[in-house]
Scaffold this motif. Sequence first.
Motif, PDB file in Angstrom:
ATOM      1  N   LYS A   4       2.375  -1.457  10.970  1.00  0.00           N
ATOM      2  CA  LYS A   4       2.984  -1.302   9.660  1.00  0.00           C
ATOM      3  C   LYS A   4       3.883  -0.076   9.698  1.00  0.00           C
ATOM      4  O   LYS A   4       3.436   1.000  10.095  1.00  0.00           O
ATOM      5  CB  LYS A   4       1.903  -1.109   8.610  1.00  0.00           C
ATOM      6  CG  LYS A   4       0.921  -2.266   8.591  1.00  0.00           C
ATOM      7  CD  LYS A   4      -0.117  -2.053   7.547  1.00  0.00           C
ATOM      8  CE  LYS A   4      -1.168  -1.085   8.026  1.00  0.00           C
ATOM      9  NZ  LYS A   4      -2.362  -1.769   8.497  1.00  0.00           N
ATOM     10  N   PHE A   6       5.966   2.337   7.302  1.00  0.00           N
ATOM     11  CA  PHE A   6       6.283   2.741   5.931  1.00  0.00           C
ATOM     12  C   PHE A   6       7.612   3.463   5.952  1.00  0.00           C
ATOM     13  O   PHE A   6       7.730   4.525   6.558  1.00  0.00           O
ATOM     14  CB  PHE A   6       5.193   3.665   5.401  1.00  0.00           C
ATOM     15  CG  PHE A   6       3.905   2.964   5.123  1.00  0.00           C
ATOM     16  CD1 PHE A   6       2.963   2.789   6.115  1.00  0.00           C
ATOM     17  CD2 PHE A   6       3.632   2.473   3.862  1.00  0.00           C
ATOM     18  CE1 PHE A   6       1.764   2.131   5.850  1.00  0.00           C
ATOM     19  CE2 PHE A   6       2.444   1.823   3.597  1.00  0.00           C
ATOM     20  CZ  PHE A   6       1.512   1.647   4.593  1.00  0.00           C
ATOM     21  N   VAL A 125       5.979  -6.142  13.805  1.00  0.00           N
ATOM     22  CA  VAL A 125       6.139  -5.033  12.873  1.00  0.00           C
ATOM     23  C   VAL A 125       6.274  -5.575  11.462  1.00  0.00           C
ATOM     24  O   VAL A 125       6.906  -6.599  11.241  1.00  0.00           O
ATOM     25  CB  VAL A 125       7.396  -4.211  13.220  1.00  0.00           C
ATOM     26  CG1 VAL A 125       7.549  -3.064  12.251  1.00  0.00           C
ATOM     27  CG2 VAL A 125       7.304  -3.682  14.624  1.00  0.00           C
ATOM     28  N   MET A 126       5.671  -4.866  10.521  1.00  0.00           N
ATOM     29  CA  MET A 126       5.800  -5.208   9.107  1.00  0.00           C
ATOM     30  C   MET A 126       6.407  -3.992   8.421  1.00  0.00           C
ATOM     31  O   MET A 126       5.879  -2.893   8.532  1.00  0.00           O
ATOM     32  CB  MET A 126       4.399  -5.502   8.573  1.00  0.00           C
ATOM     33  CG  MET A 126       4.367  -5.880   7.146  1.00  0.00           C
ATOM     34  SD  MET A 126       2.821  -6.685   6.720  1.00  0.00           S
ATOM     35  CE  MET A 126       1.648  -5.441   7.041  1.00  0.00           C
ATOM     36  N   ILE A 128       7.264  -1.746   5.250  1.00  0.00           N
ATOM     37  CA  ILE A 128       6.837  -1.516   3.863  1.00  0.00           C
ATOM     38  C   ILE A 128       7.698  -0.400   3.309  1.00  0.00           C
ATOM     39  O   ILE A 128       7.634   0.739   3.785  1.00  0.00           O
ATOM     40  CB  ILE A 128       5.353  -1.122   3.820  1.00  0.00           C
ATOM     41  CG1 ILE A 128       4.512  -2.211   4.474  1.00  0.00           C
ATOM     42  CG2 ILE A 128       4.912  -0.925   2.386  1.00  0.00           C
ATOM     43  CD1 ILE A 128       3.070  -1.852   4.572  1.00  0.00           C
ATOM     44  N   GLY A 160      -6.965   3.943   3.862  1.00  0.00           N
ATOM     45  CA  GLY A 160      -5.597   3.883   4.361  1.00  0.00           C
ATOM     46  C   GLY A 160      -4.554   4.462   3.449  1.00  0.00           C
ATOM     47  O   GLY A 160      -3.746   5.291   3.838  1.00  0.00           O
ATOM     48  N   LEU A 161      -4.547   3.983   2.184  1.00  0.00           N
ATOM     49  CA  LEU A 161      -3.431   4.376   1.339  1.00  0.00           C
ATOM     50  C   LEU A 161      -3.542   5.796   0.859  1.00  0.00           C
ATOM     51  O   LEU A 161      -2.529   6.475   0.676  1.00  0.00           O
ATOM     52  CB  LEU A 161      -3.373   3.411   0.161  1.00  0.00           C
ATOM     53  CG  LEU A 161      -2.969   2.049   0.679  1.00  0.00           C
ATOM     54  CD1 LEU A 161      -3.391   0.987  -0.281  1.00  0.00           C
ATOM     55  CD2 LEU A 161      -1.486   1.998   0.902  1.00  0.00           C
ATOM     56  N   PHE A 551       1.978  -4.406  -4.087  1.00  0.00           N
ATOM     57  CA  PHE A 551       2.987  -4.816  -3.119  1.00  0.00           C
ATOM     58  C   PHE A 551       3.763  -6.004  -3.631  1.00  0.00           C
ATOM     59  O   PHE A 551       3.250  -6.855  -4.328  1.00  0.00           O
ATOM     60  CB  PHE A 551       2.308  -5.218  -1.795  1.00  0.00           C
ATOM     61  CG  PHE A 551       1.706  -4.056  -1.081  1.00  0.00           C
ATOM     62  CD1 PHE A 551       0.381  -3.748  -1.263  1.00  0.00           C
ATOM     63  CD2 PHE A 551       2.473  -3.275  -0.228  1.00  0.00           C
ATOM     64  CE1 PHE A 551      -0.178  -2.673  -0.606  1.00  0.00           C
ATOM     65  CE2 PHE A 551       1.920  -2.200   0.427  1.00  0.00           C
ATOM     66  CZ  PHE A 551       0.589  -1.902   0.237  1.00  0.00           C
ATOM     67  N   LEU A 562       8.507  -9.178   8.283  1.00  0.00           N
ATOM     68  CA  LEU A 562       8.154  -9.246   6.874  1.00  0.00           C
ATOM     69  C   LEU A 562       8.481  -7.921   6.197  1.00  0.00           C
ATOM     70  O   LEU A 562       8.204  -6.851   6.739  1.00  0.00           O
ATOM     71  CB  LEU A 562       6.655  -9.515   6.760  1.00  0.00           C
ATOM     72  CG  LEU A 562       6.111  -9.772   5.367  1.00  0.00           C
ATOM     73  CD1 LEU A 562       6.664 -11.056   4.841  1.00  0.00           C
ATOM     74  CD2 LEU A 562       4.610  -9.830   5.430  1.00  0.00           C
ATOM     75  N   LEU A 564       7.989  -5.638   2.690  1.00  0.00           N
ATOM     76  CA  LEU A 564       7.242  -5.501   1.446  1.00  0.00           C
ATOM     77  C   LEU A 564       7.720  -4.265   0.714  1.00  0.00           C
ATOM     78  O   LEU A 564       8.184  -3.313   1.331  1.00  0.00           O
ATOM     79  CB  LEU A 564       5.748  -5.320   1.728  1.00  0.00           C
ATOM     80  CG  LEU A 564       5.024  -6.418   2.456  1.00  0.00           C
ATOM     81  CD1 LEU A 564       3.667  -5.902   2.868  1.00  0.00           C
ATOM     82  CD2 LEU A 564       4.852  -7.612   1.570  1.00  0.00           C
TER      83      LEU A 564
ATOM     84  N   TYR B  25       0.659 -13.846   9.065  1.00  0.00           N
ATOM     85  CA  TYR B  25      -0.363 -12.921   8.577  1.00  0.00           C
ATOM     86  C   TYR B  25      -0.190 -12.585   7.104  1.00  0.00           C
ATOM     87  O   TYR B  25      -0.796 -11.656   6.599  1.00  0.00           O
ATOM     88  CB  TYR B  25      -0.379 -11.629   9.405  1.00  0.00           C
ATOM     89  CG  TYR B  25       0.977 -10.998   9.587  1.00  0.00           C
ATOM     90  CD1 TYR B  25       1.725 -11.281  10.732  1.00  0.00           C
ATOM     91  CD2 TYR B  25       1.513 -10.140   8.643  1.00  0.00           C
ATOM     92  CE1 TYR B  25       2.969 -10.726  10.905  1.00  0.00           C
ATOM     93  CE2 TYR B  25       2.745  -9.595   8.805  1.00  0.00           C
ATOM     94  CZ  TYR B  25       3.473  -9.894   9.941  1.00  0.00           C
ATOM     95  OH  TYR B  25       4.704  -9.345  10.115  1.00  0.00           O
ATOM     96  N   GLN B  99      -4.249  -8.600  -2.741  1.00  0.00           N
ATOM     97  CA  GLN B  99      -3.748  -8.176  -4.038  1.00  0.00           C
ATOM     98  C   GLN B  99      -3.837  -9.332  -5.016  1.00  0.00           C
ATOM     99  O   GLN B  99      -3.414 -10.439  -4.709  1.00  0.00           O
ATOM    100  CB  GLN B  99      -2.297  -7.730  -3.902  1.00  0.00           C
ATOM    101  CG  GLN B  99      -1.639  -7.481  -5.225  1.00  0.00           C
ATOM    102  CD  GLN B  99      -0.276  -6.891  -5.068  1.00  0.00           C
ATOM    103  OE1 GLN B  99      -0.134  -5.758  -4.639  1.00  0.00           O
ATOM    104  NE2 GLN B  99       0.731  -7.655  -5.410  1.00  0.00           N
ATOM    105  N   GLU B 115      -8.078  -2.764  -0.445  1.00  0.00           N
ATOM    106  CA  GLU B 115      -7.713  -2.521   0.954  1.00  0.00           C
ATOM    107  C   GLU B 115      -8.596  -3.325   1.895  1.00  0.00           C
ATOM    108  O   GLU B 115      -9.736  -3.628   1.580  1.00  0.00           O
ATOM    109  CB  GLU B 115      -7.863  -1.042   1.278  1.00  0.00           C
ATOM    110  CG  GLU B 115      -6.869  -0.204   0.525  1.00  0.00           C
ATOM    111  CD  GLU B 115      -7.020   1.258   0.858  1.00  0.00           C
ATOM    112  OE1 GLU B 115      -7.130   1.588   2.048  1.00  0.00           O
ATOM    113  OE2 GLU B 115      -7.053   2.055  -0.077  1.00  0.00           O
TER     114      GLU B 115
END
Lengths: 617, 160
Positions: A4, A6, A125-126, A128, A160-161, A551, A562, A564, B25, B99, B115
């Motif tokens: 991910k 960010f 990879v995503m 965000i 995580g967040l 999200f 992707l 987000l 995913y 979510q 999460e």
Amino acid sequence: MVLKAFFPTCCASADSGLLVGRWVPEQNSAVVLAVVHFPFIPIQVKELLAQVQKVSQVHVAVLGTWCHRQQEPKESLGHFLEGLGAIFSHDPWLQLCRERGTRFWSCKAYHQVSTTPDKSIEDQVMLIFYDQRKVLLSWLHPPTVLPDCQAGDTTASAGGLADIFDTVARSEVLFQNNQFDEGPVRLSHWQSEGVEASILVELTKQASGPVCLLLASLLSLLSAVSACRLWKLWPLSFIRRKLSTCEQLQHRLKHLSLIFSTQKAQSPTQLMKKANMLVSVLIDVALGLLLLSWLHNNNRIGQLANALVPVADVSGFGLCHISASTCQVCLSPGAGVGSFQLPELWEYGERVAEELQHLLQWLMGAPAGLKMNRALDQVLGRFFLYHIHLWISYIHLMSPFIEHILWHVGLSACLGMTVALSILSDIIALLTFHIYCFYVYGARLYCLKIYGLSSLWRLFRGKKWNVLRQRVDSCSYDLDQLFIGTLLFTILVFLLPTTALYYLVFTLLRLLVVTVQGMIHLLVDLINSLPLYSLGLRLCRPYRLAAGVKFRVLEQEAGRPLRLLMQINPLPYNRVVHTYRLPSCGCHPKHSWGSLCRKLFFGELIYPWRQREDKQD
Amino acid sequence: MEDERSFLDICGGPLTLRRRYYSSYCREFGLSSARLSLRSVTAVTCTVWLVAYGLFTLFENSMILSSAIFITILGLLGYLHFVKIDQETLLIIDSLGIQMTSSYASGKESTTFIEMDKVKDVIVNEAIYMSTKPRLDCLIEVYRSCQEILARQKATSASP
């Protein structure tokens, strides 16, 4: 796991460069904090990162490259960027690329495989996107307390967040330079258009130091005065305990000393507490000043004074009329918010005084068709009537001073609406003192009667209350004991209706007064404890108080990574009030309904709005 | 990739399940219930106003009529903003979390994000908790897809 990345939204339009941020291995995520633009010298970049790391305790490193293909031809930059991977080695190495003309990005992440150092495997990879400014300024609820890191790396991540938020918040020092500075390294981040600041805020910060110092010394002087030994002497300490005004003033003094204390707030919670207290005090004073201006507007105090003067002079009026006027006087400051005309006020006061006397006359006759015991009835009725007469005479004595007292009491509204309301509650308590006295007499009489009756009832059945064992035991009585006991029992039983009726009437009156006082206290409590600053913040800047994140999936093309958008989910209002409410005086009813009814039945005295520090009378 | 299917809820009303596969995913399920029907709104309004008019002829107080209008307007706004759920969405992203969004008829959206660390498993509980009240067949669809993703996630997290 998918990698991910960010990415801050402010850097999406930045020129090509290096990606700088923090890599969180436990969640396989890379938090990009800024973009370093060309030209740069790698040594200087490494120095800057080491400095930032030392100050902020966040392990910032070069995570990869960012390529914004607008004008440059593809091939040369591509090789150059790949070469950078050798200088700033980081595993995994990110390569983000945005093509001109499309909104779609390409992201690659290369892991170095330890066995064959030349080969690297690509990872999914995503992307965000997050708004850096909002994430920096927001506080996550419940705030997870991360352990203090000594050695520069947060090894334990608490979720995580929360980690992401914490990373951005602690890297504030990285955002001090912007791309217009003359430093060796040019960075792009949310403040790169220029550091955001407000002149007013800066001026207030500079001025707050000496102001706080001055006010803190004044307040400490006041606190010392209020805590001195003089107040512990008997009459003053008794008055102080009984008056809710003193309690409220002390509460406010405590708040003010906390606001103007010279210590800086250690945590966001403390800062919010201080801000809430300050706003609460300001609103309180504003409401109080409004009330004051309204009171003085139509010269209501003057009107009351004019009404009193001719009445006090004329002595030819009967007791009823004098009592009516003084009752009008004593009722109007207590009921000061009514907008009656003068003749109506007069009639109202007269009516209440007469009602009380009529009530007693009614009780002395045959109330509700019940036949009372004549003698006891007359005794009790005359006793209470005489009590009212004394009380009215006392009020009559006070009447010349009423206007001045009213005026000074009205001034106290400057200190705040809560103080004015507490004074109102105290005035009501003082003026209904005779009702309180009647209630106590009636309750004590009734209580004695009930205990006598229960004890004699036990005697009837040949039992006795064993005080040592706290239980009922059998006992053999003598004949004369039984005889007298039976006589007394009969007398008490036949006098019961009379006493019970008086007790009922005065208890109801007392409960009425207590209810009115209770409502006023609830209102004061509400003003004291409502966190207005937090509510205002939630209304105007909802991203500052975050309950979590949400999200949204952005437009996607097949074969592309992707994307987000991470937005802040604000805290709901009821949780804001619950988390940030200020501690109040604590005037809550101490009894449940069941115990209240039980006490009423047995004639025990009730004090439902007892303050916390009070002792039982 | 997107597809839609129709289901019935426990009261027999129509529901639409919309599935979108963003990638292997990341999946999203949207459950939309029937919109507010004009017929029911008109029926309720007429009843309230008839009652108010009846009270007005009895008491001759015009406040009753104006208060009836206020009650109708406020009631409708409150119903749209707090009660009537238009659509419920479940977005499941591997390694990030799950979510759930409920969007009300007035446009308000209330979101909860959980999460992935805190998610042990997804189970089908009684449908009472979902405001759109779908039937079992719809729930099974969603359940299967979620389990696929969770299984994948467990497999990738187990292998370093």
